[in-house]
Design a protein around this motif. Sequence first.
Motif, PDB file in Angstrom:
ATOM      1  N   MET A 332       0.332  -0.825   0.152  1.00 22.76           N
ATOM      2  CA  MET A 332      -0.349   0.497  -0.046  1.00 22.76           C
ATOM      3  C   MET A 332       0.807   0.580   0.371  1.00 22.76           C
ATOM      4  N   THR A 333       1.810   1.060   0.491  1.00 24.49           N
ATOM      5  CA  THR A 333       2.705   1.625   1.019  1.00 24.49           C
ATOM      6  C   THR A 333       3.529   3.028  -0.396  1.00 24.49           C
ATOM      7  N   LYS A 336      -0.200   1.603  -3.959  1.00 18.34           N
ATOM      8  CA  LYS A 336      -1.760   1.300  -3.417  1.00 18.34           C
ATOM      9  C   LYS A 336      -2.502   0.631  -3.837  1.00 18.34           C
TER      10      LYS A 336
END
Length: 489
Positions: A332-333, A336
Amino acid sequence: MFYSAILLTCVNLLLRMVATSFQVYLSGTIGAEGVGLLQLVLSVGSMAMVAGMAGIRTATMYLTAEEVGRKRPGSIIWVLSGCTLYSMITSCFVGLTVYFGAPFIAQRWIGDPQIVDAIRLFSAFLPVNCLCGVMVGYFTGSNRITTLAAIEIAEQFCTMLCTVLLLKCWAHGDAARSCLAVVLGSGLGACLTLISLLILRLKEPRVSSPRIKVGRRLCRTAIPLAMADNLRTGISTVENLMVPKRLALYHGAQSPLAAFGTVCGMVFPILTFPMALLFGLTELLIPELARCNAAGSQMRIKYLVKRCLRIALLFGTLCGMILYLCAEPLCMTFYKSTEAGKYLKWFSPLAVLLYCDAVTDAMIKGLGQQRASVQYNIFTNTMDVAFLYLLLPRYGIFGYFVSFTVTHVINFLLSIRRLLKITGVGIHVGEVVLTLLAAVLSVFLCRSIHSPLWETVIAVIVLLCLLIVFGIFSGRDLRWIMKLIRNKK
């Protein structure tokens, strides 16, 4: 070896970070079209580099380490002469083939005639890059790691400086010129490395030695490596062409091609990034074991094999557990993407296998078993193509995961069996099982913690405690680490 490995690892990480930052700069400077053209050139250049290098870097490293181990430093000049001649023949042949075939490659293979000049420029620098491989192999085999580290850093910054100047003063945003600027900057950096290493070699004191025959030893070492590298590149190309077509036949998901791109472009870079910490170790194991083998130091060979396999097991277990727990936050970092996090959870337990296999492969090459390594790679790579052809239409990306897992397990088992057979080292299966069990228990005990950061921190602490309780990590290991530090001081 410990401090040389640390040095190489730090340099490798530094250069990776610098290269990533420079890639961001290039993307903003030359635009999407320029980056696209550059990737096309680099894909062709990668194939040409593998073919032109023809295994000479590792072969030079191995033969140099053998002469050092036999205490015959004067014979190294004959090793370098043979390796240089071999490199010039292979690199010039491949370079000329690429140079005159550039229009065909650009038009038929890639479909963009703008990159003809860039391909030809790369082919012109190919002999320089391959001769750099010879000199790097010599300095690594001679254990001149600090010198290599300094020159690699200088090469990287020279490449960046030349490229930036060419982009600003000559390319002016043109995609084709920008591509030429990047290739030229890289070539000039290679020239700096070659000249620097040649000067350092010429300044070394000459030791007279009768002529030795190198040709047969060189061919016995380099040709299997060249065959393996070329075959691996060829099969990789076949896979890249086949996988999208076979995945398109899978109807169990809305976008199987996007899933494949997620695995290759997002999951694998995260999965393999911690392997950079093992880069220095694998780089030094080949010449070190070659020196020990030539000197008949069987006790040290057994010690190195046991110690390095243990390090790879513990490091791979730790990284696999951390990647599993942090899969979703990491993806996600950076991307995404929740889908990438799901796939990273699939592949993260394989970190133990991949890291141990990398160390095992380096030790096999250091002990002169290049032919066996080639046979194993040919067998498993061919099996991989067959599995992908059969499994992708039926199971989609899960079929890719199954094929990847099965072929890598088989390759590792064949390699470790060969290594243990030629060294006489035994593996404590119970220690391996307890190490993996400790990781599973650590994840299970921390599953109720909702913060990914604290879950990972506590899991690492629990893992260390369990390793101590199971007797895997003991005071003897701690004393060994402290001894390394005290000896350096």
